[in-house]
Design an enzyme around this catalytic site. Structure first.
Site, PDB file in Angstrom:
ATOM      1  N   MET A 164       0.863  -1.171   0.000  1.00 33.54           N
ATOM      2  CA  MET A 164       0.000   0.000   0.000  1.00 33.54           C
ATOM      3  C   MET A 164       0.905   1.228   0.000  1.00 33.54           C
ATOM      4  O   MET A 164       1.607   1.484   0.973  1.00 33.54           O
ATOM      5  CB  MET A 164      -0.897  -0.039   1.243  1.00 33.54           C
ATOM      6  N   ARG A 297      -5.823  -1.627   9.293  1.00 29.35           N
ATOM      7  CA  ARG A 297      -5.955  -1.105  10.654  1.00 29.35           C
ATOM      8  C   ARG A 297      -6.427  -2.194  11.613  1.00 29.35           C
ATOM      9  O   ARG A 297      -5.935  -2.297  12.746  1.00 29.35           O
ATOM     10  CB  ARG A 297      -6.913   0.084  10.662  1.00 29.35           C
ATOM     11  N   TYR A 441       1.964   3.151  12.604  1.00 31.16           N
ATOM     12  CA  TYR A 441       1.627   2.918  11.197  1.00 31.16           C
ATOM     13  C   TYR A 441       0.167   2.543  11.027  1.00 31.16           C
ATOM     14  O   TYR A 441      -0.507   2.152  11.955  1.00 31.16           O
ATOM     15  CB  TYR A 441       2.571   1.955  10.499  1.00 31.16           C
ATOM     16  N   GLU A 442      -0.303   2.726   9.789  1.00 34.49           N
ATOM     17  CA  GLU A 442      -1.726   2.616   9.439  1.00 34.49           C
ATOM     18  C   GLU A 442      -2.587   3.625  10.202  1.00 34.49           C
ATOM     19  O   GLU A 442      -3.753   3.363  10.496  1.00 34.49           O
ATOM     20  CB  GLU A 442      -2.241   1.186   9.663  1.00 34.49           C
ATOM     21  N   GLY A 443      -2.007   4.765  10.523  1.00 34.46           N
ATOM     22  CA  GLY A 443      -2.736   5.821  11.206  1.00 34.46           C
ATOM     23  C   GLY A 443      -2.453   5.825  12.686  1.00 34.46           C
ATOM     24  O   GLY A 443      -2.725   4.850  13.390  1.00 34.46           O
TER      25      GLY A 443
END
Length: 595
Positions: A164, A297, A441-443
């Site tokens: 991604m 997530r 990571y991933e927000g």
């Protein structure tokens, strides 16, 4: 070196007893997902994690990935390639993938405990296949028929992996600022140029090809996030007929030297007129990418859970064996030079904290995973819609809380070891370092909190919250007259009413001052997480009361639930007070705010 044993007994309790997985699977049409099949998958997953992945965890940390500047190639640590080959041979990439693309078509919920085992056994290794599932979901929902045919089958088989590619050095989370460009070619392909950073598994030696899902701008793209499109850009060129060609114009420019997960390649990727294909509609790429991001997530939340469980296992073993001083009430083992430190109240506090967060968090995460199956397969459209709303509400809670609790638990476990936890010999410091990335990571946790409050609570008018409150209300009504649950039902019912009231209050204040959203978001997220765990602990006690369960399980669940309600649930008081204090308490003097 830290040890790991898959917690199959508690996984089965969560799946079969609390969540009723077999009946759920049958109702959703997964007739082959019987209890016997589920247990067999768990046992095989445990063998793979314990025997193949766990022994490589320390090796991956000490040796890490290597990068060849001349070729742009990345070599994974010793043993990683063989482990991946065995992963593919075992059919694990296909476990929950659609049957029409070579998958086994099993429920998403069944894949979650397997994912937890992999992450606990070797988090860095688990990052290589991690995003293949998200890439599969994105192409499945947004790709063209030929794209699904060409790209999904090798992803499902594990012959290729996915990535991604969002972030760029200058924009971070603000993807509206990204500069990567996509120029249309004459034959329906696009030439992608730009640089992406922090790309997990962006380059490696586990597979020949890597499928990059890349956000970029078309020449006519409007500014901001409304001008972002999604493209599939393989490492090796791939035609519409599925034939692979030579090397595409994408090259790894560097790998990051990180605090943890050394065995995972975190890459800078340079795209130079790389050939790719548009996925979905032009300028609608962010919405398509969110399909992949939400999957990721949830997966990262499980990483926090897995690391916390491994840390707890090692701390519990060490505390039971380590002899130091005497128990406060006097020697319990007078024939020994000292008593085990587990007899010290503060050590038990740390161990019980970890156990309460791990076992409660497992139910929180598994329940959210079950909603993926319900939203996709329930026969009733209204049930699917409610599951979708509840899943959206829980996703930021699962991601943020399970990872933050993972950090807390790995540090508690390290603390149980004392100075021995700080040195490398026992492996606890690796777990603590590895856990730290999961909140980023991933927000980040702050991003998850803004999503929860700004979108799920305010924009969507709290549909997911109402669904969860309905679950709590139903449970409390069913057990209102049960004296064995009275100590949990009363407080839980009160917290549900307070949760709803706090949500309404935030919404009202946000209308007067938009800064109230950001000021309240993280505290509201944690408040939500602790109330959610209160519900799952109450359900655990109710389920464990069944005569079919051994006394040890009943006593263990009851004692841990009481600990949670007495010692961890009161954290909601601090979060409630912080929310009530408002945005004004976050003001900085102007000189400080401007640097």
């Amino acid at each position: 070196m830290s040890q790991y044993q898959a917690p199959l007994a508690d996984m089965r309790f969560a799946l079969h007893d609390v969540l009723g997985a077999e009946a759920l699977f049958a109702r959703l049409g997964f007739q082959e997902a019987t209890r016997d099949i589920v247990d067999a998958v768990l046992e095989e997953g445990a063998r793979f994690g314990e025997a193949v992945l766990a022994p490589l965890n320390k090796i991956g940390d000490e040796i890490g990935c290597s990068y060849d500047k001349a070729t742009g190639e990345v070599a994974t640590p010793p043993g990683f390639r063989d482990a991946y080959a065995r992963y593919v041979e075992g059919g694990w990439p296909a476990l929950t993938a659609p049957a029409e693309f070579g998958g086994q078509g099993l429920p998403h919920l069944l894949g979650v405990p397997v994912k937890e085992i992999i992450d606990a056994a070797n988090l860095a290794w688990g990052n290589f296949p991690l995003l293949s599932h998200g890439a599969t979901e994105a192409l499945l929902h947004h790709g063209e028929d030929w794209q699904r045919e060409v790209f999904l089958k090798p992803l499902v088989e594990g012959r290729w992996t996915g990535t991604m590619c969002l972030t760029e050095a200058h924009c971070g989370t603000d993807l509206g600022l990204l500069r990567t460009r996509a120029v249309p070619l004459d034959d329906g392909r696009y030439a992608i140029s730009g640089t992406k950073i922090f790309i997990t598994a962006g380059e490696h030696d586990l597979t020949d090809n890597i499928v990059h899902l890349v956000l970029a701008r078309l020449p006519d793209a409007p500014a901001g996030s409304r001008g972002i499109s999604l493209f599939v850009v393989p490492k090796l060129k791939v035609g519409r007929d599925g034939a692979t060609g030579g090397r595409n114009g994408v090259r790894c420019g560097a790998i990051e030297h990180k605090m943890g997960i050394h065995g995972s390649a975190t890459c800078v990727l340079n795209f130079e007129d790389a050939e790719g294909y548009l996925v979905g509609e032009p300028h609608k790429g962010l919405a398509a990418m969110f399909t992949m991001m939400n999957t990721a997530r949830m997966a990262v939340g499980l990483q926090g859970l897995g690391l916390a469980d491994r840390a707890l296992q090692n701390a519990l073993r060490y505390a039971s064996e380590r002899l130091q001083s005497r128990a406060p009430a006097g020697a319990r083992f007078p024939d020994r030079p000292a008593d085990p430190i587990i007899l010290q109240p503060d050590v038990r506090r740390m161990l019980l904290t970890c156990r309460a967060l791990v076992e409660g968090g497992r139910l929180l995460g598994y329940h959210a995973a079950s909603l993926v199956d319900v939203a996709a397969h329930a026969p009733d459209p209204a049930e699917r819609a409610e599951a979708e709303a509840l899943l959206g509400f829980l996703t930021p809670i699962v991601k943020a809380c399970l990872t933050e609790w993972g950090v807390e638990c790995t540090y508690h476990a390290l603390q149980c070891f004392g100075g021995h936890g700080y040195i490398r010999e026992h492996g606890l410091e690796q777990l603590a370092r590895d856990a730290r990335i999961t909140t980023l990571y991933e927000g980040t946790t702050g991003i998850q909190a803004l999503d929860l409050v700004g979108r799920k609570l305010l924009q969507l008018r709290g549909a997911g919250l109402r669904a969860f409150l309905g679950m709590i209300g139903d449970f409390c009504d069913r057990h209102a007259g049960d004296p064995a649950l009275a100590e949990f039902v009363g407080p839980l019912r009160g917290l549900a009413a307070e949760w709803e009231a706090i949500g309404r209050d935030i919404a009202a204040r946000a209308q007067r001052d938009p800064e109230e959203v950001g000021a309240a978001s993280v505290d509201f997220l944690f408040y939500s997480g602790y109330v959610a765990l209160a519900y799952w602990w109450a359900r655990s006690v109710a389920t464990a009361q069944s005569p079919q369960h051994p006394e040890a399980l009943r006593a263990g669940k009851l004692a841990t639930a009481r600990f949670y309600y007495a010692r961890l649930l009161p954290r909601t008081l601090a979060h409630k007070a912080a929310i009530a204090s408002g945005a004004g308490t976050l003001a900085l003097p102007e000189a400080d705010a401007l640097g």
